[in-house]
Design an enzyme around this catalytic site. Structure first.
Site, short mmCIF file in Angstrom:
data_model
loop_
_atom_site.label_atom_id
_atom_site.label_comp_id
_atom_site.label_asym_id
_atom_site.label_seq_id
_atom_site.Cartn_x
_atom_site.Cartn_y
_atom_site.Cartn_z
CE1 TYR A 57 54.19 -25.57 11.16
CE2 TYR A 57 55.60 -24.51 9.54
CZ TYR A 57 54.67 -25.48 9.87
OH TYR A 57 54.25 -26.37 8.93
N GLY A 117 71.28 -22.80 6.73
CA GLY A 117 70.58 -23.84 5.97
C GLY A 117 70.71 -23.60 4.48
CG ASP A 168 57.39 -21.78 0.54
OD1 ASP A 168 56.32 -21.66 1.17
OD2 ASP A 168 57.91 -22.88 0.28
N GLY A 185 57.97 -18.74 12.81
CA GLY A 185 57.77 -19.24 11.45
C GLY A 185 56.33 -19.51 11.06
CE LYS A 218 56.73 -27.07 -0.41
NZ LYS A 218 57.25 -25.97 0.43
N GLY A 277 68.74 -25.88 2.16
CA GLY A 277 67.78 -26.78 1.55
C GLY A 277 66.74 -26.01 0.74
N GLY A 278 65.59 -26.63 0.53
CA GLY A 278 64.54 -26.01 -0.28
C GLY A 278 64.05 -24.71 0.31
NE ARG A 314 50.98 -27.41 12.40
CZ ARG A 314 51.28 -27.09 13.65
NH1 ARG A 314 50.64 -26.14 14.25
NH2 ARG A 314 52.22 -27.74 14.30
CB SER A 315 47.49 -26.73 3.76
OG SER A 315 48.81 -26.25 3.73
P1 NAP Z 1 65.52 -29.59 3.58
O1 NAP Z 1 65.53 -29.25 2.13
O2 NAP Z 1 65.47 -31.03 4.00
O3 NAP Z 1 66.84 -28.91 4.24
C1 NAP Z 1 67.17 -29.15 5.58
C2 NAP Z 1 68.28 -28.18 6.00
O4 NAP Z 1 68.53 -28.38 7.41
C3 NAP Z 1 69.61 -28.42 5.28
O5 NAP Z 1 70.28 -27.20 5.15
C4 NAP Z 1 70.34 -29.35 6.26
O6 NAP Z 1 71.74 -29.29 6.16
C5 NAP Z 1 69.92 -28.74 7.58
N1 NAP Z 1 70.05 -29.74 8.65
C6 NAP Z 1 69.24 -30.78 8.91
N2 NAP Z 1 69.69 -31.48 9.98
C7 NAP Z 1 70.85 -30.86 10.38
C8 NAP Z 1 71.79 -31.09 11.43
N3 NAP Z 1 71.64 -32.12 12.29
N4 NAP Z 1 72.85 -30.24 11.57
C9 NAP Z 1 72.98 -29.20 10.72
N5 NAP Z 1 72.11 -28.91 9.71
C10 NAP Z 1 71.07 -29.75 9.53
O7 NAP Z 1 64.31 -28.90 4.34
P2 NAP Z 1 63.60 -27.52 3.95
O8 NAP Z 1 62.44 -27.80 3.07
O9 NAP Z 1 64.64 -26.57 3.49
O10 NAP Z 1 62.98 -27.06 5.35
C11 NAP Z 1 63.81 -26.59 6.40
C12 NAP Z 1 62.91 -26.22 7.60
O11 NAP Z 1 62.09 -25.11 7.26
C13 NAP Z 1 61.96 -27.34 8.03
O12 NAP Z 1 61.92 -27.38 9.44
C14 NAP Z 1 60.62 -26.90 7.48
O13 NAP Z 1 59.53 -27.36 8.26
C15 NAP Z 1 60.75 -25.39 7.59
N6 NAP Z 1 59.89 -24.67 6.62
C16 NAP Z 1 58.98 -23.79 7.14
C17 NAP Z 1 58.17 -23.07 6.28
C18 NAP Z 1 57.19 -22.11 6.85
O14 NAP Z 1 56.22 -21.76 6.16
N7 NAP Z 1 57.40 -21.62 8.07
C19 NAP Z 1 58.29 -23.26 4.88
C20 NAP Z 1 59.23 -24.16 4.39
C21 NAP Z 1 60.03 -24.87 5.29
P3 NAP Z 1 72.52 -30.31 5.17
O15 NAP Z 1 72.42 -29.69 3.80
O16 NAP Z 1 73.90 -30.35 5.72
O17 NAP Z 1 71.81 -31.63 5.27
#
Ligand code: NAP
Length: 281
Positions: free
Chosen positions: A227, A135, A109, A248, A72, A137-138, A22-23
């Site tokens: 979001y 969570g 971020d 979000g 990233k 992750g990144g 969406r950027s």
């Molecule tokens: P990521 O690195 O792929 O991490 C995903 C996270 O979700 C991990 O902690 C993973 O756990 C967990 N997860 C995924 N499926 C799961 C399930 N079925 N049960 C339990 N835990 C589960 O992704 P990310 O970059 O951190 O992003 C996470 C979310 O934040 C995404 O939806 C992204 O769109 C959103 N986000 C939003 C913004 C914003 O500006 N609003 C910015 C960045 C990210 P495991 O480690 O166990 O796999």
């Protein structure tokens, strides 16, 4: 974008694929609003062309770019200078071309996360002695850095894969961060002034985050990085029991501000018109 001059300022977002981003809509809205002679382009760059694409930015006259999935982390190793926040998060989402053609990498971020809370839940820091983050992750890395820098005294982190939460606690400081087992996430909300979903659960196409909010104090703020949808099941449940909620989308909008200011020379504002434009896109 018609009517660009030969001196138009150029930026874009590098990802693979890039169609979902969406950027371009977001920066395009600001370019129109501030009547800037500039363009912001979606740039589809496969991993094996990433370095060449980045190195090509100065030659093409680009002021910089955003970086999205899956690049990233890789970009953090490719830029010439890495700012301290990006170094701690271990990922770059904003690249700026310096006057000498070198590339500076930053990560906005954490800034976007805090700016969104400041916007949607003024004074949120005041009562927060403990925050609970779901969570590891990144996105969770950026949230941890943001909460540490905002002065939140204690942070609990729960993740399905427990080792990732434990590793983050060890990396960012076990004195302030404690990993809690996934099965105990509900009870870990006791005493928390802030609950953050930084997992992808609740996103369209993903299961909802199963979370029993009973232990969460009524005055706690709940925020979701997801979001799409804007009101996740977690936010809906939190609102129904009277907790203050922050969606979000604002994080996405606020994280874009520093890049836009650096490339296009105007400090942009996040407002309802921008939210509507990005949601309609
Ligand atoms: P990521 O690195 O792929 O991490 C995903 C996270 O979700 C991990 O902690 C993973 O756990 C967990 N997860 C995924 N499926 C799961 C399930 N079925 N049960 C339990 N835990 C589960 O992704 P990310 O970059 O951190 O992003 C996470 C979310 O934040 C995404 O939806 C992204 O769109 C959103 N986000 C939003 C913004 C914003 O500006 N609003 C910015 C960045 C990210 P495991 O480690 O166990 O796999």
């Amino acid at each position: 974008m018609s009517g660009l001059s030969g001196r138009a300022r150029l930026a874009g977002v590098i990802g693979w694929p890039i169609g979902h981003s969406r950027s371009p809509l977001l920066h395009g809205h600001w370019l129109d609003r501030y009547r800037i002679d500039g363009a912001y382009l979606p740039l589809a760059v496969p991993p094996d062309r990433l370095e060449a694409a980045l190195r090509g930015l100065p030659a093409l006259g680009f002021r910089g770019c955003n970086v999205t999935v899956p690049h990233k982390v890789a970009v953090a190793a490719l830029v010439d200078q890495l700012d301290p926040v990006a170094e701690r998060i271990g990922a770059v989402n904003t690249v700026t071309v310096a006057a000498d053609g070198s590339l500076a990498g930053s990560n906005t971020d954490a800034f976007g996360f805090v700016a969104n809370l400041d916007d949607g839940a003024a004074g949120w820091r005041d009562g927060v002695s403990t925050a609970l983050v779901i969570g590891a992750g990144g996105a969770a890395r950026a949230v941890l850095v943001a909460l540490l820098d905002a002065g939140v005294p204690a942070i609990r982190i729960a993740n399905r894969t427990a080792e990732k939460a434990t590793a983050l606690a060890a990396e960012f400081g076990p004195d302030r961060i404690a990993a809690v087992p996934w099965a105990e996430r509900h009870e870990a909300a006791a005493g928390a002034g802030l609950l953050v979903n930084a997992s992808s659960l609740g996103m369209t196409g993903q299961p909802a985050l199963e979370f029993d909010l009973a232990a969460l104090p009524a005055e706690a703020t709940v925020t979701d990085l997801v979001y799409d949808p804007l009101r996740t099941p977690l936010l809906a449940a939190a609102a129904a029991r009277g907790n203050r909620i922050v969606d979000g989308l604002g994080m996405l909008l606020h994280q874009a501000r520093p890049g836009f200011a650096a490339w296009f020379g105007v400090e942009p504002t996040v407002d309802a018109a921008l939210r509507r434009a990005v949601l309609a896109g």
